[in-house]
Scaffold this motif. Structure first.
Motif, PDB file in Angstrom:
ATOM      1  N   SER A 225       0.823  -1.198   0.000  1.00 44.56           N
ATOM      2  CA  SER A 225       0.000   0.000   0.000  1.00 44.56           C
ATOM      3  C   SER A 225       0.860   1.253   0.000  1.00 44.56           C
ATOM      4  CB  SER A 225      -0.925  -0.008   1.206  1.00 44.56           C
ATOM      5  OG  SER A 225      -0.158  -0.022   2.387  1.00 44.56           O
ATOM      6  N   LYS A 226       0.179   2.352   0.128  1.00 46.70           N
ATOM      7  CA  LYS A 226       0.842   3.655   0.109  1.00 46.70           C
ATOM      8  C   LYS A 226       1.353   4.014   1.502  1.00 46.70           C
ATOM      9  CE  LYS A 226      -2.924   5.280  -2.360  1.00 46.70           C
ATOM     10  NZ  LYS A 226      -3.732   6.404  -2.827  1.00 46.70           N
TER      11      LYS A 226
ATOM     12  N   CYS B 191       7.715  11.610  -0.653  1.00 42.04           N
ATOM     13  CA  CYS B 191       7.166  10.300  -1.002  1.00 42.04           C
ATOM     14  C   CYS B 191       5.684  10.218  -0.640  1.00 42.04           C
ATOM     15  CB  CYS B 191       7.956   9.181  -0.319  1.00 42.04           C
ATOM     16  SG  CYS B 191       9.642   9.023  -0.938  1.00 42.04           S
ATOM     17  N   TYR B 192       5.322  10.746   0.514  1.00 41.75           N
ATOM     18  CA  TYR B 192       3.924  10.774   0.931  1.00 41.75           C
ATOM     19  C   TYR B 192       3.093  11.563  -0.080  1.00 41.75           C
ATOM     20  CZ  TYR B 192      -0.243  11.494   3.763  1.00 41.75           C
ATOM     21  OH  TYR B 192      -1.543  11.516   4.203  1.00 41.75           O
ATOM     22  N   TRP B 193       3.599  12.689  -0.504  1.00 36.27           N
ATOM     23  CA  TRP B 193       2.899  13.534  -1.470  1.00 36.27           C
ATOM     24  C   TRP B 193       2.689  12.786  -2.790  1.00 36.27           C
ATOM     25  CZ3 TRP B 193       4.579  15.937  -6.105  1.00 36.27           C
ATOM     26  CH2 TRP B 193       3.705  16.913  -6.599  1.00 36.27           C
TER      27      TRP B 193
ATOM     28  N   ASP C 181      -1.469  10.182  -6.190  1.00 31.91           N
ATOM     29  CA  ASP C 181      -2.049   8.832  -6.236  1.00 31.91           C
ATOM     30  C   ASP C 181      -1.246   7.885  -7.125  1.00 31.91           C
ATOM     31  OD1 ASP C 181      -3.899   6.986  -5.315  1.00 31.91           O
ATOM     32  OD2 ASP C 181      -5.207   7.256  -7.067  1.00 31.91           O
ATOM     33  N   LEU C 182       0.071   7.946  -6.949  1.00 31.92           N
ATOM     34  CA  LEU C 182       0.983   7.098  -7.709  1.00 31.92           C
ATOM     35  C   LEU C 182       1.887   6.334  -6.749  1.00 31.92           C
ATOM     36  CD1 LEU C 182       2.189   9.693 -10.368  1.00 31.92           C
ATOM     37  CD2 LEU C 182       0.661   7.751 -10.779  1.00 31.92           C
ATOM     38  N   PRO C 183       2.349   5.178  -7.190  1.00 29.09           N
ATOM     39  CA  PRO C 183       3.392   4.530  -6.378  1.00 29.09           C
ATOM     40  C   PRO C 183       4.699   5.290  -6.582  1.00 29.09           C
ATOM     41  CG  PRO C 183       3.070   3.302  -8.394  1.00 29.09           C
ATOM     42  CD  PRO C 183       2.023   4.396  -8.383  1.00 29.09           C
ATOM     43  N   LEU C 184       5.630   5.111  -5.688  1.00 23.84           N
ATOM     44  CA  LEU C 184       6.941   5.726  -5.871  1.00 23.84           C
ATOM     45  C   LEU C 184       7.597   5.127  -7.105  1.00 23.84           C
ATOM     46  CD1 LEU C 184       8.276   5.733  -2.213  1.00 23.84           C
ATOM     47  CD2 LEU C 184       7.138   7.572  -3.453  1.00 23.84           C
ATOM     48  N   PRO C 185       8.385   5.915  -7.823  1.00 22.98           N
ATOM     49  CA  PRO C 185       9.112   5.349  -8.961  1.00 22.98           C
ATOM     50  C   PRO C 185      10.004   4.202  -8.482  1.00 22.98           C
ATOM     51  CG  PRO C 185       9.302   7.745  -8.935  1.00 22.98           C
ATOM     52  CD  PRO C 185       8.648   7.342  -7.643  1.00 22.98           C
TER      53      PRO C 185
END
Length: 128
Positions: A2-3, A72-74, A80-84
């Motif tokens: 998850s995020k 990263c939270y932003w 609404d994207l996963p981290l690269p």
């Protein structure tokens, strides 16, 4: 997965910083504030004072992890994207290096975040 990477990095940074500031003795830096004051505070972290220099490098990663975690939270929550994936792989490399040099380390927490970021990035790629 998850995020949670951003939130976890913020928490790790805060924990690291607060422990280093409030309980430096648990890291082997008892009475470090007296040493810093005796060195005159300004430019106290120098090669001539390895103890203060070591404490400085204990503090800095925690402080730097907080704004990185906020970024990263932003990404995770506002965009609404996963981290690269490169973020996860970079964190993995840093965590493994830290663990290899010191097995009894907090880098194990960063390792978990790195794995989460890598898996979340790969899951998003498969869905799209």
């Amino acid at each position: 997965m998850s995020k949670i990477s951003g939130t976890a990095l913020i928490a790790i940074g805060l924990l690291h910083s607060l422990l280093a500031l409030l309980m430096p003795g648990i890291f082997g830096f008892s009475d470090i504030w007296q040493d810093i004051a005796a060195a005159g505070v300004v430019d106290a972290a120098s090669p001539e004072s390895l103890r203060i220099w070591g404490y400085y490098w204990l503090l800095m990663p925690g402080f730097l992890l907080i704004p990185f975690g906020l970024l990263c939270y932003w990404i995770e929550h506002q965009l609404d994207l996963p981290l690269p994936s490169f973020v996860g792989w970079g964190l993995l490399a840093i965590a493994l290096f830290g663990i290899v040099l010191d097995i009894d380390t907090g880098f194990w927490l960063v390792l978990v975040v790195a794995i989460n970021a890598i898996v979340a990035s790969r899951l998003k790629q498969k869905i799209v």
